[in-house]
Design a protein around this motif. Structure first.
Motif, mmCIF file in Angstrom:
data_model
loop_
_atom_site.group_PDB
_atom_site.id
_atom_site.type_symbol
_atom_site.label_atom_id
_atom_site.label_comp_id
_atom_site.label_asym_id
_atom_site.label_seq_id
_atom_site.Cartn_x
_atom_site.Cartn_y
_atom_site.Cartn_z
ATOM 1 N N ASN A 39 0.807 -1.238 0.000
ATOM 2 C CA ASN A 39 0.000 0.000 0.000
ATOM 3 C C ASN A 39 0.832 1.277 0.000
ATOM 4 O O ASN A 39 0.586 2.202 0.775
ATOM 5 C CB ASN A 39 -0.957 0.006 1.210
ATOM 6 C CG ASN A 39 -2.065 -1.022 1.064
ATOM 7 O OD1 ASN A 39 -2.621 -1.178 -0.021
ATOM 8 N ND2 ASN A 39 -2.351 -1.723 2.140
ATOM 9 N N PRO A 81 1.544 4.828 -1.241
ATOM 10 C CA PRO A 81 0.611 5.790 -1.831
ATOM 11 C C PRO A 81 0.984 6.241 -3.233
ATOM 12 O O PRO A 81 0.103 6.588 -4.022
ATOM 13 C CB PRO A 81 0.628 6.971 -0.852
ATOM 14 C CG PRO A 81 1.775 6.749 0.052
ATOM 15 C CD PRO A 81 2.088 5.294 0.048
ATOM 16 N N HIS A 82 2.280 6.215 -3.584
ATOM 17 C CA HIS A 82 2.698 6.736 -4.887
ATOM 18 C C HIS A 82 3.303 5.648 -5.786
ATOM 19 O O HIS A 82 4.025 5.959 -6.731
ATOM 20 C CB HIS A 82 3.683 7.893 -4.716
ATOM 21 C CG HIS A 82 3.083 9.050 -3.985
ATOM 22 N ND1 HIS A 82 2.068 9.820 -4.510
ATOM 23 C CD2 HIS A 82 3.330 9.536 -2.748
ATOM 24 C CE1 HIS A 82 1.721 10.747 -3.623
ATOM 25 N NE2 HIS A 82 2.464 10.591 -2.557
#
Length: 223
Positions: free
Chosen positions: A183, A185-186
């Motif tokens: 996971n 974010p980018h």
């Protein structure tokens, strides 16, 4: 190889699920032949030499809905030209190059789609992260917000049998899933760029979302 370019393209496309993006690799393919492929419905074209690609792009600039994919080894000194002329870079193969692309992308105001090139098996002839290196570099890659990291790219070593090739593709898919589950974010892992003319059917079976096909569409070319 028999049939016109459009017939070859239609034959290959009929074998691909709708979820798989066909990238026509046009190294040493002249602009008029690229136009014929465009007329046959291809919109994604892959090049691995910057200067050759720029010359052809100038001749084809009226075809404004082409997406250009850079798929070759990218040297840092060509990074700016790659960003200026390609929407996708499949061959981001080390952290230093990723950092350079991120800095330049901010400077020139682009946000390229990129794939991280990974070597599932050791291969002195290919660039790319080893699996442990890539996993260790993810926290840093996640900070490169000017790059839209979309997934992984891989090229199996030469000389493997179908079973060994399949194992490389399956491991690439599993690695993408492992990264997705962290996971970041980018860092997206929506795409697997894998499979060329000799092994694309295996790649599709293993979950490829993009195949890079040249010879099967355009015939043999030089190196």
């Amino acid at each position: 190889m028999s049939g016109s370019i459009s017939e070859r393209i239609n034959t290959v496309r009929a074998q691909l699920p709708p979820s798989v993006r066909l990238i026509a690799v046009t190294k040493q393919v002249p602009s008029d032949v690229i136009r014929a492929a465009y007329t046959a419905g291809i919109r994604d074209f892959g090049e691995n030499r910057i200067q050759e690609a720029i010359a052809k792009q100038a001749e084809l600039q009226d075809l404004s809905d082409i997406t250009w994919h850079f798929i070759g080894h990218l040297q840092s000194n060509k990074a700016k030209k790659a960003l200026e002329n390609f929407q996708w870079i499949h061959s981001v193969d080390n952290l230093k190059l990723a950092q350079r692309l991120n800095e330049l992308a901010q400077q020139i105001g682009v946000s390229p789609y990129v794939c991280l090139q990974v070597k599932i098996l050791p291969d002195p002839n290919k660039s790319g992260w080893s699996v442990p290196q890539l996993l260790a570099d993810l926290p840093t890659l996640n900070q490169y917000k000017n790059l839209q990291i979309q997934g992984l790219m891989t090229i199996p070593p030469l000389g493997l049998n179908d079973q060994e090739i399949m194992a490389v593709f399956n491991r690439t898919r599993e690695l993408a899933q492992e990264i997705r589950e962290q996971n970041w974010p980018h860092i997206q892992m929506q795409h697997l760029s894998m499979g060329m003319s000799g092994d694309y059917q295996l790649a599709v079976e293993a979950g490829a979302t993009m195949v890079r096909l040249g010879t099967i569409l355009f015939g043999e070319r030089g190196n």
